[in-house]
Design an enzyme around this catalytic site. Structure first.
Site, short mmCIF file in Angstrom:
data_model
loop_
_atom_site.label_atom_id
_atom_site.label_comp_id
_atom_site.label_asym_id
_atom_site.label_seq_id
_atom_site.Cartn_x
_atom_site.Cartn_y
_atom_site.Cartn_z
CE LYS A 204 8.89 49.64 -20.85
NZ LYS A 204 7.83 49.56 -19.67
CE LYS A 228 4.19 44.58 -20.74
NZ LYS A 228 4.51 45.33 -19.54
CE LYS A 259 12.20 49.51 -18.29
NZ LYS A 259 10.90 49.66 -18.07
CB SER A 285 14.75 43.29 -14.03
OG SER A 285 14.06 43.04 -15.20
C1 PBG Z 1 5.90 48.48 -16.80
C2 PBG Z 1 7.25 48.21 -16.33
C3 PBG Z 1 8.26 47.33 -16.92
C4 PBG Z 1 9.40 47.95 -16.51
C5 PBG Z 1 9.23 49.31 -15.69
N1 PBG Z 1 7.94 49.48 -15.95
C6 PBG Z 1 8.25 46.22 -17.79
C7 PBG Z 1 7.45 45.94 -18.97
O1 PBG Z 1 7.47 47.01 -19.75
O2 PBG Z 1 7.10 44.89 -19.05
C8 PBG Z 1 10.85 47.22 -16.38
C9 PBG Z 1 11.80 47.42 -15.32
C10 PBG Z 1 12.65 46.34 -15.33
O3 PBG Z 1 12.86 45.33 -16.11
O4 PBG Z 1 13.50 46.43 -14.37
N2 PBG Z 1 5.24 49.16 -17.78
#
Ligand code: PBG
Length: 335
Positions: A204, A228, A259, A285
């Site tokens: 991720k 993050k 991801k 998203s």
């Molecule tokens: C939170 C999380 C995130 C997403 C899924 N779980 C956002 C982040 O890490 O800030 C992102 C999903 C998306 O953008 O559709 N831990």
């Protein structure tokens, strides 16, 4: 695979097999089916509540009763898995995110309600503290604002157990702490949840494509530090993604995820070829927002939805988390 080049045009005409729909279908290498989709859903408190999300046109936050209807619609179109993301009231957010392991919290109630009303639906939950922390980070902070790994894992394990007890089929840790998969697996085995599966967000990346999601769950304004990068991966790295996946498999992950999706297709192929484990992609998203913006402006046709999704399958993904799940399933079923 090897190629022979002894047959040349005009004997070889690749267009021969593009002649009509049925011939094209006969030789199509990769298929896309509604069962390949996992639908992320945003759940709210209340009854008969729905809210739009301006950066994600077509996606809504739904109260549990409406979520049940939505789950039934998905199932009717052949989408068999949802992933629940809670929208937590700001008043419940604390620095330690303790609402994350409330046995009667929104996520636990949503899981139970969906499993009761639509038992065939596979229910997945997200494990991370960001919906619950007042600072919007996925874990606990020390005085300097650093996210503390091992103390965070203790809280994540409590959260994961609450989801498992509520009846979640798949737990999906999205926090990127080191060692959390093993801690969760051990805790599940100890409590008898031997069949509760783990889909690890293994690779991720610290991505700018998550912006609309943070609007959707209401963590964007809170996010202390604004990023993050202390725990999510640097997007210049490739080999490190394989290292992350290897660690998560060793710790007990049943499935892994890459991801975001479209800018990281190379890694989906590499992870699938290297490990052969069930491998999922998250079309996040921001990817949804980009496609929708262009579709709504008439700049792209909505045929790009299925094209974008089959790209993940071609890259080696077994399935795709996508906000287009219902729409894409409808397009496939009506084709
Ligand atoms: C939170 C999380 C995130 C997403 C899924 N779980 C956002 C982040 O890490 O800030 C992102 C999903 C998306 O953008 O559709 N831990």
């Amino acid at each position: 695979m090897s190629y022979t080049f002894n047959r040349q045009y005009p004997a070889t005409r690749l267009r021969r097999l593009r002649y009509n729909d049925n011939v094209r279908a006969m030789i199509r290498e990769v298929e896309l089916h509604p069962k390949h989709f996992i639908a992320p859903v945003f759940v709210l408190e209340g009854d008969n509540q729905r809210e739009t999300i301006s950066s994600m046109p077509g996606v809504e936050r739904l109260s549990i009763d409406l979520l049940i209807n939505y789950a039934k619609e998905l199932l009717a179109e052949g989408v068999t898995t949802i992933d629940i993301f809670p929208v937590i009231d700001n008043a419940l957010k604390t620095p330690d995110g303790k609402a994350a392991y409330d046995e009667d919290g929104l996520t636990a109630r949503a899981v139970k309600a969906v499993k009761d009303a639509v038992p065939e639906m596979v229910v997945m939950t997200d494990v991370a503290l960001d919906p619950y922390t007042s600072h919007g980070q996925d874990g606990l902070l020390d005085d300097s604002g650093y996210v503390i790994n091992d103390a965070t894992i203790e809280v994540l394990v409590k959260q994961a157990l609450v989801h498992a007890r509520a009846g979640a089929d798949i737990i999906s840790p999205s926090d990127m702490m080191d060692g959390r998969i093993k801690a969760m697996r051990d805790a599940f085995e100890a409590e008898g949840f031997v069949n509760t599966a783990i889909m690890a967000y293994s690779a991720k990346y610290a991505s700018a494509y998550y912006g609309p999601f943070r609007d959707a769950v209401g963590s964007a304004g809170n996010l202390k530090g604004g990023h993050k990068k202390q725990y999510q991966m640097d997007f210049g790295n490739r080999a490190e993604a394989l290292h992350e996946v290897a660690m998560d498999i060793n710790e007990g992950a049943d499935m892994v995820m890459i991801k975001p999706g479209q800018p990281y297709l190379d890694l989906i192929r590499e992870v699938k070829d290297t490990f052969g484990i069930p491998t999922f992609a998250y079309q996040v998203s921001g990817e949804y927002a980009m496609h929708m913006a262009a579709i709504q402006n008439g700049w792209l046709s909505d045929a790009v939805i299925l094209e974008s999704l089959i790209g993940f399958r071609r890259a080696g993904a077994d399935g795709i988390l996508t906000y287009f799940a219902l729409e894409a399933a409808r397009q496939l079923n009506n084709a």
